[in-house]
Every structure is written in C-alpha cells, then in structure tokens.
Design an enzyme around this catalytic site. Sequence first.
Site, short mmCIF file in Angstrom:
data_model
loop_
_atom_site.label_atom_id
_atom_site.label_comp_id
_atom_site.label_asym_id
_atom_site.label_seq_id
_atom_site.Cartn_x
_atom_site.Cartn_y
_atom_site.Cartn_z
N PHE A 150 2.35 -1.05 8.62
CA PHE A 150 1.00 -1.50 8.99
C PHE A 150 0.90 -3.00 9.25
O PHE A 150 -0.06 -3.45 9.87
CB PHE A 150 0.00 -1.12 7.87
N LYS A 174 6.21 6.25 16.17
CA LYS A 174 5.28 6.79 15.15
C LYS A 174 4.63 5.58 14.49
O LYS A 174 5.20 4.94 13.62
CB LYS A 174 6.07 7.62 14.13
N SER A 227 8.44 0.06 3.58
CA SER A 227 8.80 -0.25 2.19
C SER A 227 10.21 0.27 1.87
O SER A 227 10.70 1.19 2.54
CB SER A 227 7.79 0.40 1.26
N CYS A 282 7.02 -9.32 5.45
CA CYS A 282 8.26 -9.10 4.71
C CYS A 282 9.02 -10.40 4.57
O CYS A 282 9.99 -10.48 3.83
CB CYS A 282 9.11 -8.06 5.40
N GLU A 376 7.62 -6.44 -5.12
CA GLU A 376 6.96 -6.94 -3.91
C GLU A 376 5.45 -6.84 -4.13
O GLU A 376 4.92 -5.74 -4.32
CB GLU A 376 7.38 -6.10 -2.71
P1 NAD Z 1 5.36 2.19 4.19
O1 NAD Z 1 6.78 2.36 3.78
O2 NAD Z 1 4.31 2.70 3.28
O3 NAD Z 1 5.10 2.93 5.60
C1 NAD Z 1 5.95 2.73 6.70
C2 NAD Z 1 5.94 3.99 7.55
O4 NAD Z 1 6.43 5.09 6.78
C3 NAD Z 1 4.56 4.37 8.06
O5 NAD Z 1 4.65 4.75 9.41
C4 NAD Z 1 4.15 5.55 7.16
O6 NAD Z 1 3.38 6.51 7.84
C5 NAD Z 1 5.48 6.15 6.73
N1 NAD Z 1 5.49 6.67 5.35
C6 NAD Z 1 4.77 6.22 4.29
N2 NAD Z 1 5.09 6.91 3.17
C7 NAD Z 1 6.04 7.80 3.53
C8 NAD Z 1 6.80 8.79 2.82
N3 NAD Z 1 6.62 9.00 1.52
N4 NAD Z 1 7.69 9.53 3.51
C9 NAD Z 1 7.89 9.34 4.84
N5 NAD Z 1 7.19 8.42 5.55
C10 NAD Z 1 6.29 7.65 4.92
O7 NAD Z 1 5.16 0.65 4.52
P2 NAD Z 1 3.79 -0.12 4.85
O8 NAD Z 1 2.97 -0.19 3.61
O9 NAD Z 1 3.19 0.42 6.09
O10 NAD Z 1 4.35 -1.57 5.22
C11 NAD Z 1 4.61 -2.57 4.27
C12 NAD Z 1 6.07 -2.57 3.86
O11 NAD Z 1 6.90 -2.76 5.01
C13 NAD Z 1 6.41 -3.73 2.93
O12 NAD Z 1 7.27 -3.24 1.94
C14 NAD Z 1 7.12 -4.72 3.83
O13 NAD Z 1 8.02 -5.59 3.17
C15 NAD Z 1 7.85 -3.78 4.73
N6 NAD Z 1 8.25 -4.45 5.96
C16 NAD Z 1 9.55 -4.79 6.08
C17 NAD Z 1 9.98 -5.47 7.20
C18 NAD Z 1 11.42 -5.87 7.33
O14 NAD Z 1 11.78 -6.38 8.36
N7 NAD Z 1 12.27 -5.66 6.35
C19 NAD Z 1 9.07 -5.79 8.22
C20 NAD Z 1 7.74 -5.42 8.07
C21 NAD Z 1 7.33 -4.74 6.92
#
Ligand code: NAD
Length: 485
Positions: A150, A174, A227, A282, A376
Amino acid sequence: MLYPTINNFIGGNFLASGNPRFLNVISPVDGRELSKVPMSSKKELDAAVAAANQAFASWSKTPIKERVQVFYKYKFLLEKNLESLAQLVHEENGKTIGEATAEIEKCIELTEFACSLPQLITGEILEVSKGVECRTEHVPLGVVASIVPFNFPSMVPNWTIPNAIALGNCMILKPSEKVPLSAGKIAELLKEAGLPDGVFNVVHGDVEMVEAICDHPGIEAVSFVGSTKVAKIVYLRSTQNFKRCLALGGAKNHLMVMPDAIPGMTAQNVSASMSGCAGQRCMAASAMVAVGEVDHIIKKIVEEAKKIVPGQNLGPVINKESQQRIEKYITEAEEQGATILLDGRGITVNGKEGGTYIGPTVIDHVKPDMNIAKEEVFGPVISITRANTVDEALAIENASPYGNAASVFTQNGGVARYIIDRASAGMIGVNVGVPVPREPFSFGGWNESKFGVGDITGKSSIEFWTKLKKSTIKWNPEAGVNWMS
Ligand code: NAD
C-alpha cells in the site's frame, strides 16, 4: 463515493468483477469513502492469464527497440498527467501532495531506465573453438505477476512494470486492496502509450488472489513487495510451484550517529527520514543508534521534528488499525522506561477528523530488547538507543533480522568505511537518511528484507525478468575439427 467502483483490466478492457465480495476504499486523509474494490475470482485471474498468454506470442517477438517506444510515450504521459496521478496517490495513500509528486517523478525515472534496456541487454559472442561461436540472448519468461503493497501505490508497481514488459514479458498486477486506484490510471496510460491489449493486466483482490497467483500454472514468475510475513509465504508458495520468485519484505533501518556528525544536517536528515510518507517507507530510519556524546544532535532532531505538522507537511498513516498499532508501540516503550521527547499520540486534524494521523514522535533511551527497537513500526516514530562505541552500534544493527538499509552520520571517512564494511544491510547511506540507490543502481535489501536472488530494479532486474539462451554455432565446415567442434 468519490470514484466509481473499481474494475479489473483484462485484455485491454476495464471489466466489472463478477464476484460479489467488495471492500471499501477509504482515504486516510479524512476517512471518506473513495471507491469499492472487487475481490476477484480465480476465473478472473484465469482470464487475465489467458489474455496475457495470447499477447505474449507477438509481444515477445517484437524487437526490444520497438517495445521500448511504448515506454518513451508512457514517460511522456506520466509527465503530462503528473498532477492528477499525484492527487490520486495523495487521496488513496494519504501522503502529502509533495511526497506524491516525488513518487510520480520516481516512476518517470524508472521508465527512463526501461527505455535504456536495449543498450544494456546485448548478449555476448565469442569464437570458442575453431569456427565455432557461442552467443547468449536474454529471452523473456512469459506471463509474470507483480504483487504490491500500500505504501507506494504508483512507484512500486512501476519498479516492475516497465522493466518486465520492455524485456518482453506480459504482466498481471495485483495492487494492494488498500490503494487500488492508481493501478487503473497506470493501465489507462499504458494503453494510451500504445501497449498492445493483454500485455498488461490488473486483477484486484487480497489474500485469496495472491494465493491463486502463486499457484497458477500459467504464471512463470512472481515479484512481491510487502511485509516480511507475507514475503515468506509468497516466496515459499510460488517456488514450491516451481516459479521464479523475488519477494521483498519489511525493514528496520538503523541510523548510526557519531559525535562528529554535522548537527544541523544530521538532525534534518534524521527527522525527514523517520517522518517522510508518515514513516511508511521500507527505507525509513526508525531506529537511531546514538554513539557517545550526541545530546546536542538529539536536541536538534526534536527541534526539526517539531516543524513537522500533521495535516500540513505530514500525512496520515494508512488506517485506524495502523494508527492504534503505532500508538501501542509508543505506549509500551514508555511503560518500559523509555523517554518520550516528542509525543505524536492522540492527534486530530481540524477539518479532517476522520483521518488517521500520528504526529512525529522521538523516543530516547530505548533498550535494544524493546519491541519498538526490534520490530517494524511503520509510522513517524524514531527510537533512539544509546551506544558507547561504533562496534556496540554495529552489534545492535547486526542483530536485526532485517537488512534493508543502514546509515551512518559522521565526518570521518574511516568510520564510514568501517560501517559500510560491517553493516548487515543491502543499502548503506553515508550522511544520507534514505539511501535509496537511484537508477541505474538496483534496489534490494538483505536478510529478511528480501527472499530470492538479485534486486528488483536496475540492471539486476534483467536477470530476474529474463532467461539466458546460449547458442553454439558452426556455419563453416571448412574450418575443420577442433576440440568440441
Ligand atoms: P502486506 O504484506 O500486508 O501486503 C502486501 C501485499 O500482499 C498486498 O497486495 C496484500 O493484498 C497481500 N497480502 C496481505 N496479506 C497477505 C497474506 N496473508 N497472504 C497473501 N497475500 C497477502 O504489506 P503492506 O502492509 O501493504 O505494505 C507495507 C509493508 O511492505 C512493510 O512491511 C514495508 O516495509 C514493506 N515494503 C517493503 C519494500 C521493500 O522494498 N523491501 C518496499 C515497500 C514496502
């Protein structure tokens, strides 16, 4: 609702989902409902994969110099639509208009890089035996998927779209169900830029859709950003299904401040790093390690942080759950003996009472074993841990399971080099609070911040989005027979 119900984008058309399950899309700025997003069915994913697969036959055979022409036009369209794209990011994610504008500018830079791919992707050729040459070519994989978080509704999709598609793949995106609007605009602009139907598709959904992508036999590779918890699930599930996967996870970035650091610049960088995009990056520095006597710098950090005002130059966090989770971290640290130097809990912004704001928060004397120091937080919060030596600071940084970024603030080149060599992170900053490598350098962390080989952007992404074909060729029988010829 400010916008109509969101549609999938399949085979070049916006199509209403037939699935009855929808989620509300709420703006964190003021709590108003922006739209509804469908939780699409597996059948809809099948249709997107079929459309992408059909498009792949001719797209993969289009010379790369022709394929990138679409991205020259797309770059122009990003520039032309910069304001409206930034407005959409602001509305759905909450970041300030300035931050949202910077996000779209980054999309432009990423697209510029994709336009340079013909210059980078040339293969190798060598006469390896008498009359025999070996040559290599980078060949696209097929239908690939990109699952995104997000916090950057436009930039993270654009980490993968231009490179993967310019390299000849067809893609299913997605988006995050929390910020699904920007993806539709991206689809619109790619179509306007001349991308053939089916090369780029958007399928909305949440957990079930991610699982269906990992399991789908028609998808060759999955890139994921989100995440660490979900990165592990996606990496395991898609590789178990014999797909290529690169899964970027969460982060806990340490910022080591030495006594010789320039106070004003350090304070400004630290507060910008911890509070930019409301700390939902991140690459945000959320853990500062104060080495030796740096009270004068901490005082300045608090002064700088006080200039950051929710609803003005600080956006909200994504939703109520996030707000409550972050406030809980602060309260727990306080109860365990940390000192709150600046408290951002309990904030309401006049006229935006439905928004989910947290003010900048600076917490001193945090112990390395407190949750706020280890986990985090993803909010505009910095926890400061005291260390007596550089090695003590490095031990704290090295103990983190993550490894996205680390920074050092110092005027001593030797100390900076010592830290570059020993920090356990993929991206290091020296007097830089957010050490994001710019194109053509690639982006990617280490340890539990990334699963899979290589990085997601820059030159490194070429290896992920293509497979190497090696040909051994002999056209001249008169050259005679030599070893292996
Ligand atoms: P998230 O992991 O909750 O969601 C990411 C994606 O996974 C979304 O499209 C969501 O629909 C899907 N998803 C969520 N829960 C799931 C599950 N249980 N099983 C399968 N799919 C699932 O992450 P978020 O809250 O949208 O984003 C924030 C996180 O992203 C933070 O931890 C941040 O550090 C990380 N992030 C990392 C980078 C990087 O480059 N390492 C860059 C941007 C964000």
